[in-house]
Design a protein around this motif. Structure first.
Motif: not given
Length: 107
Positions: A15, A27, A35
């Motif tokens: 991430e 995020k 996302f």
């Protein structure tokens, strides 16, 4: 043996990389996806094998086998997440799949 804590820790690295490559991404606070980018929801899966080690994608069919709850692109498609992204972290390579089309192809 699978460890959710270990897997989650490794996934966070993916991430972090995603945000480096796609700085406009946000995020998600929703646990259903990772996302939002250009208004589109994204589920990211991080692969720790290299492209040289495997010609395959690991795609989780069930999130919980005992309950037969959908995982992977099935879960993403059911939750209207547009993109299912597989990231090969060592190769720094992202493969973008439209979740509903990938689910249909796999079915």
């Amino acid at each position: 043996m699978f460890s959710f804590v270990h897997s989650r820790r490794r996934g966070r690295k993916g991430e972090s990389d995603f945000l480096t490559f796609y700085p406009a991404a946000q995020k998600s606070s929703d646990l259903a996806y990772d996302f939002i980018l250009d208004g589109q929801k994204i589920e990211l899966k991080t692969e720790f094998r290299t492209l040289e080690q495997t010609p395959n994608f690991f795609i989780e069919r069930y999130g919980n086998l005992a309950k037969l709850s959908p995982g992977g692109p099935w879960k993403s498609a059911n939750k209207n997440i547009k993109w299912y992204v597989s990231y090969f972290i060592h190769d720094k390579t992202f493969f973008w799949f439209r979740a509903k089309l990938l689910k249909a192809f796999l079915d």
